[in-house]
Design a protein around this motif. Structure first.
Motif, PDB file in Angstrom:
ATOM      1  N   LEU A 156      -2.231   4.888   6.719  1.00 44.70           N
ATOM      2  CA  LEU A 156      -0.965   4.157   6.800  1.00 44.70           C
ATOM      3  C   LEU A 156       0.238   5.105   6.726  1.00 44.70           C
ATOM      4  O   LEU A 156       0.244   6.097   6.002  1.00 44.70           O
ATOM      5  N   SER A 207       4.898  -0.514   8.179  1.00 41.13           N
ATOM      6  CA  SER A 207       5.391  -1.676   7.430  1.00 41.13           C
ATOM      7  C   SER A 207       5.905  -2.730   8.408  1.00 41.13           C
ATOM      8  O   SER A 207       6.509  -2.409   9.443  1.00 41.13           O
ATOM      9  N   LYS A 222       0.845  -1.191   0.000  1.00 36.15           N
ATOM     10  CA  LYS A 222       0.000   0.000   0.000  1.00 36.15           C
ATOM     11  C   LYS A 222       0.880   1.240   0.000  1.00 36.15           C
ATOM     12  O   LYS A 222       2.073   1.178   0.308  1.00 36.15           O
ATOM     13  N   VAL A 266       4.394  -0.538   3.214  1.00 39.50           N
ATOM     14  CA  VAL A 266       3.857   0.787   2.902  1.00 39.50           C
ATOM     15  C   VAL A 266       4.926   1.561   2.126  1.00 39.50           C
ATOM     16  O   VAL A 266       6.070   1.668   2.570  1.00 39.50           O
TER      17      VAL A 266
END
Length: 324
Positions: free
Chosen positions: A95, A100, A36, A123
């Motif tokens: 996020l 991560s 993401k 991330v």
């Protein structure tokens, strides 16, 4: 009767096999690696059936984030995490790069501990700036071609994988070495930097010609050779100039010895011709003038001396001076 039992048995087996297949399909669809970008929202799957679950919790970095009976969320995730009470999936909003890592789902069902599920979240910072391409071409006279060296770099702080596309070829890495010829015309080199959520690219066009900087087999460029030749010519000019100057100086010194053309030399010659011995010849202009003065009979020095000499008379014999 027997046929009816067999029919029921086969139906039960078919349903069981169908359930197993559906469970396997559901498990295979479960993502264990998710990518993401910063600011996104992600839902982490529990990857296990929700039936009969009596206890469930999610952990990150060894700390419990949230569970079915835990409401004390760590400061890092406060206001950003939510546990689905039906599927036990974990939702994380807003996020950041620090999110991560590995997320672990632990649960119990039917009084038994179920397998632990690990989901890795990555991330990424989105790539928003096109990469920069620097190129350098070298002409090869041996085969009439150019060796092109290219380097691709992204913006400061950005990370991603680099790749090159030229003609129908693809290369990996931030640097590329490629050979082209003048017949190829304009050759486009495309550098692409990408990660799992974004990418940017830049095209660099290069043309090969014999006007490109030439590199010889010895590794010396023509610029170096021309510089060395110019330095040698300059050294020769300096040496010739010094030699001419030295010769001119020697000739000037020799001429002055053979021809005494100075004022002092002329006065010397006059003094010697007048009878002065060479050992006693004057050395300076002043000495020559002094010697000349010594040979002249003294005379009146002033007007008054001249008048006084002309008015001199004989001494009077009278005791009384004659009145003039």
């Amino acid at each position: 009767m027997v046929g009816g039992c067999l029919s029921c048995f086969f139906t039960y087996v078919s349903l069981l096999l169908l359930g197993v297949c559906l469970h396997d399909v559901e498990a295979s669809r479960c993502e264990h690696n998710i990518h993401k970008k910063v600011g996104d929202t992600v839902e982490l799957p529990s990857c296990l059936p929700a039936e009969g679950v009596i206890s469930a919790q999610w952990r990150h970095g060894g700390l419990i984030i949230i569970g079915d009976t835990i409401v004390d969320v760590p400061e890092k995730f406060k206001g950003r995490v939510e546990l689905n009470p039906t599927s036990f999936n974990l939702t994380v909003r807003g996020l950041t790069l620090n999110d991560s890592g590995d997320f672990t789902f632990m649960s119990e069902a039917n009084e038994k501990q179920r397998p632990t599920v690990n989901v890795t979240l990555q991330v990424h910072e989105p790539i928003t700036v096109e990469p920069t391409v620097n190129s350098n071409s070298t002409w090869n006279p041996e085969n009439d071609s150019c060796t092109v060296l290219l380097e691709c770099s992204g913006a400061a702080g950005s990370s991603g994988a680099y790749s090159w596309a030229v003609r129908n070829q693809t290369r990996r890495g931030s640097r590329l070495r490629y050979s082209i010829t003048p017949q190829d015309g304009d050759t486009g080199f495309t550098c692409r930097i990408s990660n799992f959520i974004s990418e940017k690219s830049t095209i660099k066009t290069v043309t090969c010609s014999n006007g490109t900087s030439v590199t010889l087999k010895t590794g010396l460029s023509f610029a170096v050779i021309l510089g060395a030749a110019g330095g040698g010519c300059l050294l020769i000019v300096v040496i010739v100039g010094v030699a001419v100057y030295v010769c001119s100086s020697k000739q000037s010194q020799g001429g002055s010895d053979s021809n005494d053309l100075t004022v002092y030399a002329d006065i010397n010659d006059v003094a010697i011709a007048a009878g002065t011995s060479p050992a006693m010849k004057p050395c300076t202009l002043y000495e020559a003038i002094e010697n000349r003065v010594d040979t002249v009979t003294p005379g009146p020095q002033t007007v008054y001396d001249s008048i006084q000499l002309s008015r001199m008379r004989k001494a009077s014999v009278s005791p009384y001076q004659e009145i003039s």
